[in-house]
Design a protein around this motif. Structure first.
Motif, short mmCIF file in Angstrom:
data_model
loop_
_atom_site.label_atom_id
_atom_site.label_comp_id
_atom_site.label_asym_id
_atom_site.label_seq_id
_atom_site.Cartn_x
_atom_site.Cartn_y
_atom_site.Cartn_z
N SER A 1 33.99 23.52 45.04
CA SER A 1 33.65 24.85 44.16
C SER A 1 34.35 26.35 44.72
O SER A 1 33.81 27.58 44.36
N SER B 1 36.87 28.91 46.43
CA SER B 1 38.04 29.48 45.77
C SER B 1 38.97 30.45 47.34
O SER B 1 40.22 30.70 47.13
N HIS C 1 30.38 41.40 40.18
CA HIS C 1 30.57 40.33 40.22
C HIS C 1 30.41 39.20 40.38
O HIS C 1 30.61 38.23 41.28
N HIS C 2 29.14 38.95 39.73
CA HIS C 2 27.76 37.94 39.80
C HIS C 2 28.66 36.90 39.36
O HIS C 2 28.35 35.30 39.48
N ALA C 3 29.67 36.64 38.21
CA ALA C 3 29.69 35.81 37.78
C ALA C 3 31.11 34.65 38.91
O ALA C 3 31.25 33.63 38.83
N VAL C 4 31.92 35.39 39.24
CA VAL C 4 32.54 34.41 40.37
C VAL C 4 31.53 34.46 41.97
O VAL C 4 32.36 33.22 41.96
N ARG D 1 28.30 33.51 41.80
CA ARG D 1 27.54 32.39 40.84
C ARG D 1 28.66 30.66 41.14
O ARG D 1 28.53 29.60 41.15
N SER D 2 30.05 31.21 40.35
CA SER D 2 30.72 29.89 40.08
C SER D 2 31.50 29.88 41.39
O SER D 2 31.27 28.37 41.40
N ASN D 3 30.99 30.69 42.63
CA ASN D 3 31.75 29.81 43.79
C ASN D 3 30.70 29.15 44.22
O ASN D 3 30.86 28.30 45.60
N GLN E 1 27.83 26.83 44.65
CA GLN E 1 27.53 25.61 43.50
C GLN E 1 27.02 24.86 44.47
O GLN E 1 27.35 24.48 45.55
#
Length: 406
Positions: free
Chosen positions: A165, A167, A237-240, A242-244, A246
């Motif tokens: 997860s 990047s 920047h919470h979306a990026v 949280r996507s990282n 995991q």
């Protein structure tokens, strides 16, 4: 065959001949490998760092390390699935780590690298490494220079997070040492005495962009040291993040097993609130450096009372680096349970599996609360010489609407 007859029954002669044959084989192999086409000697590595090869110089800005990693990820998908099915543990983890961590050749002797590189570096533990990685992600999304992290940060955060997860590019420790030795890496430190861990970040990135504009073929690495501690930088920047971020499957499963065991005792409708109490070395740090004290038992009682008043069937899951202190002040409450985890990453996964959070101080408690994603109570430490890690000034903006100081 008649030349070998003299060896029959003579062990010393046999040993001597075998040793000579082995030496000749090794010498021939070494001679061929050094002179074979495409071989790069250590000296060539140093020369390339100072003055890039001409065939690569015209392409130095083509592509990026991130694209390089993505192409390698696609090529190894089948192998990773095979390893996942065969052994979800150490074998797959080691395979992924070898492929992701970039060495000298993968950075300097390739046309895929987009220069300059800005690398976030810290020698902290899990919470600090999560801070650095998350902060690096916020710059990666709004900068045209390559943002990376060190191998030590990567290895620490992957004790908690799924490697697949993540990047950001990862640079090996050896690469950074080699780059500094030949003068193509610059370490930029924060102002530790003022507890200012962020003011050096953006100016260094801007300087890197300016230097690249002046010298397009320059190859340089900027190493940003310190412990980023102003988490309002994550706002927007919470979306990026949280996507990282995991959490590893086995850690989530272990946390759920623990919570299920408690549900059997208190009922299926329990609302779990993670409660992290930071003590140990932070007690002295707060007194001598920040000039203030850590939250007391009065704060513990007020935080418990808040959740008891606002949520049905609250159950508190307590994690601490000083469980004896936590038990002394909280064991009297029937709705309080203490973590039985043995590793830091297990404790953090447990806190993140709760619905809401209480924290006292420090980055570990911050990430347990952040990853849980519900309402968060944090202690308002007053009279400190420096702004505490979590404070109304440091958890502000989009995504922190449910964080409350108490």
């Amino acid at each position: 065959m008649k030349y070998l007859s003299c060896l029959r029954g003579n062990r010393k002669r046999k040993a001597l001949v075998c040793t000579l044959l082995l030496a000749i084989t090794i010498s021939c192999t070494f001679f061929y490998s050094v002179n074979a086409p495409g071989h790069t000697s250590p000296k060539q590595h140093v020369d390339d760092a100072i003055e890039p090869r001409k065939e690569n110089a015209s392409r130095v800005d083509v592509g990026s390390i991130t694209q390089h990693l993505q192409s390698r990820e696609r090529s190894k998908e089948g192998e990773m699935r095979r390893l996942d099915a065969a052994s979800p543990g150490s074998e797959m983890e080691e395979f992924g780590r070898r492929d992701v961590v970039l060495d000298y050749d993968a950075v300097f002797n390739t046309s895929e690298t987009r220069w300059p590189l800005v690398v976030f570096s810290t020698v902290g533990r899990l919470g600090n490494c999560l801070n650095s990685y998350a902060t690096a992600l916020t710059f990666a999304g709004r900068s045209d220079v390559t943002i990376a992290v060190t191998q030590s940060i990567y290895e620490m955060v992957t004790s908690l997070l799924e490697p697949s997860s993540l990047s950001l590019p990862v640079l090996s420790i050896k690469l950074l040492f080699e780059a500094q030795e030949v003068g193509v890496a610059e370490a930029v430190q924060p102002d530790y005495l003022k507890d200012d861990m962020v003011s050096h970040l953006l100016p260094t990135i801007e300087r890197a962009k300016e230097e690249r504009a002046r010298e397009p073929e320059m190859r340089k690495i900027y190493i940003l040291e310190g412990y980023p501690n102003r988490m309002k930088m994550l706002a927007g920047h919470h979306a990026v993040v949280r996507s990282n971020f995991q959490i590893r499957r086995e850690l989530k499963q272990k946390a759920q097993n623990f919570l299920d065991k408690i549900r059997k005792r208190v009922g299926q409708n329990a609302t779990f609130i993670g409660f992290h109490i930071r003590r140990s070395d932070y007690v002295k740090f707060s007194e001598t450096f920040q000039k203030c004290s850590l939250p007391s038992s009065d704060y513990y009682d007020a935080a418990l009372a808040h959740f008891r008043a606002h949520y049905p069937h609250p159950v508190f899951i307590v994690s601490s680096d000083d469980l004896s202190h936590a038990r002394e002040h909280l064991s009297h409450a029937q709705d309080v349970f203490f973590s039985e985890m043995s590793l830091a990453e297990e404790d953090l996964a447990l806190l993140a599996s709760c619905s809401h959070s209480i924290m006292t101080a420090g980055s570990f408690g911050f990430w347990g609360s952040y990853l849980a994603g519900g309402e968060v109570l944090y202690a308002l430490q007053r009279g400190c010489a420096f702004t505490p890690f979590v404070h109304p000034d440091s958890v502000a903006g989009e995504g922190f609407e449910r964080w409350r100081g108490l």
